[in-house]
Design an enzyme around this catalytic site. Structure first.
Site, PDB file in Angstrom:
ATOM      1  N   PHE A  25      41.011  46.888  29.310  1.00  0.00           N
ATOM      2  CA  PHE A  25      42.314  46.827  29.983  1.00  0.00           C
ATOM      3  C   PHE A  25      43.059  45.609  29.456  1.00  0.00           C
ATOM      4  CE2 PHE A  25      45.494  45.845  33.151  1.00  0.00           C
ATOM      5  CZ  PHE A  25      46.039  47.094  33.376  1.00  0.00           C
ATOM      6  N   ASP A 110      40.976  38.551  25.074  1.00  0.00           N
ATOM      7  CA  ASP A 110      41.846  38.679  26.238  1.00  0.00           C
ATOM      8  C   ASP A 110      41.083  38.107  27.432  1.00  0.00           C
ATOM      9  OD1 ASP A 110      43.324  39.366  28.422  1.00  0.00           O
ATOM     10  OD2 ASP A 110      43.682  41.443  27.815  1.00  0.00           O
ATOM     11  N   LYS A 139      46.576  35.281  35.196  1.00  0.00           N
ATOM     12  CA  LYS A 139      45.935  35.285  36.526  1.00  0.00           C
ATOM     13  C   LYS A 139      45.627  33.895  37.090  1.00  0.00           C
ATOM     14  CE  LYS A 139      43.872  39.900  36.111  1.00  0.00           C
ATOM     15  NZ  LYS A 139      44.998  40.664  36.659  1.00  0.00           N
TER      16      LYS A 139
END
Ligand SMILES: Cc1ncc(COP(=O)(O)O)c(C=O)c1O
Length: 283
Positions: A25, A110, A139
């Site tokens: 993702f 990532d 995040k």
């Protein structure tokens, strides 16, 4: 991706493709939908932008097989988060790093999910014996204030002035929040705390696994964990937990992800496990 493409243009004869993993993702922009190796995120938006090849995760040979002269980079999550907390084999990232070095490709990690202490070190890659050429962060970086960043090693720092920009890039509010968050994390040794509370969380989840035979696996590193079931119980259990005040993440029809705050206490973990236990008993 833009940095990798600049690198490809400047150093790899115009190579522009990026190899990514199935079940990964990488976000919801159109390009990242193509990078994300999950049909459910891709299908609503086809045709997808060109330039991504999705291959099996945790399999370096799959990367080798699709490496061609038009490939400029490999992008991976050190642990697949949204894909169900999939932890790769001990040597996977080291082997990918070696392959990228051999072929002159950039390795992009990532770390939007695994970075900023989530798995018990400031950056996830520290636990896998590799360093990426480019790393993405978001995040946890702003402690709740929206901020995203990417860092590149000198070799990959190929943007010329004006080749990239963003309306809100570098805005003082988000940067101040990012600075304050990182300062708190470093001054309060949050990595060690996450390691300890993560070990505790995983141990408590394993106790539930011993109690309920429909739990087939507990996976976790630091405060990124998941439990897997032998059938599609996720929706029922997540709903029941939510009704009792515990928010869990339904990553797969048969797997639930746990990502508590990095400052979670043992008492709070106990409370969460108590609620989950009750939901499992009724499942
Ligand atoms: C590994 C990873 N990359 C990127 C993203 C960013 O996604 P979005 O573009 O939806 O903010 C996420 C969000 O969950 C993520 O887990």
């Amino acid at each position: 991706m833009k940095l990798a493409r600049r690198y490809g243009k400047l150093h790899l004869g115009g190579a522009y493709k990026v190899i990514t993993a199935l079940n990964s993702f990488h976000g919801r922009t159109l390009a990242m939908t193509a990078a994300t190796g999950q049909r459910k995120f891709q299908e609503p938006y086809t045709p997808l932008p060109d330039g991504f090849v999705n291959v099996e995760y945790n399999n370096v040979d799959a990367i080798k097989k699709v490496t061609a002269p038009d490939v400029c980079a490999v992008m991976l999550e050190p642990i697949q988060g949204e894909g169900g907390v999939n932890i790769p084999g001990e040597n996977y990232l080291r082997e990918v790093r070696a392959w990228c070095d051999k072929k002159g490709l950039l390795l992009i990690l990532d770390e939007i999910q695994t970075g900023i202490c989530r798995i018990g070190t400031l950056f996830g890659y520290e636990q896998f014996g590799v360093e990426p050429d480019i790393i993405t962060l978001a995040k946890g970086l702003g402690g709740g204030i929206p901020i995203g960043a990417f860092l590149a090693k000198e070799k990959a720092s190929v943007f010329a002035q004006g080749e990239h920009g963003s309306t809100f890039g570098g805005n003082p509010l988000a940067c101040a929040a990012g600075y304050a968050t990182l300062k708190f994390i470093l001054e309060n040794d949050i990595p060690s705390k996450v390691k300890r509370s993560g070990t505790y969380l995983t141990a408590q989840l394993n106790k539930l696994k011993a109690k309920y035979d429909f739990i087939t696996e507990v996976r976790g590193r630091g405060l990124l964990a998941a439990i897997q079931f032998n059938s599609d119980l996720t929706d029922r259990i997540v709903k029941s937990c939510m009704e009792q005040g515990l928010l869990l993440n339904p990553v797969k029809p048969n797997a639930i992800r746990f990502m508590p705050p990095l400052i979670v206490t043992r008492k709070e973990i106990d409370e969460a496990i108590g609620i989950l236990d009750k939901a499992l008993a009724e499942a």
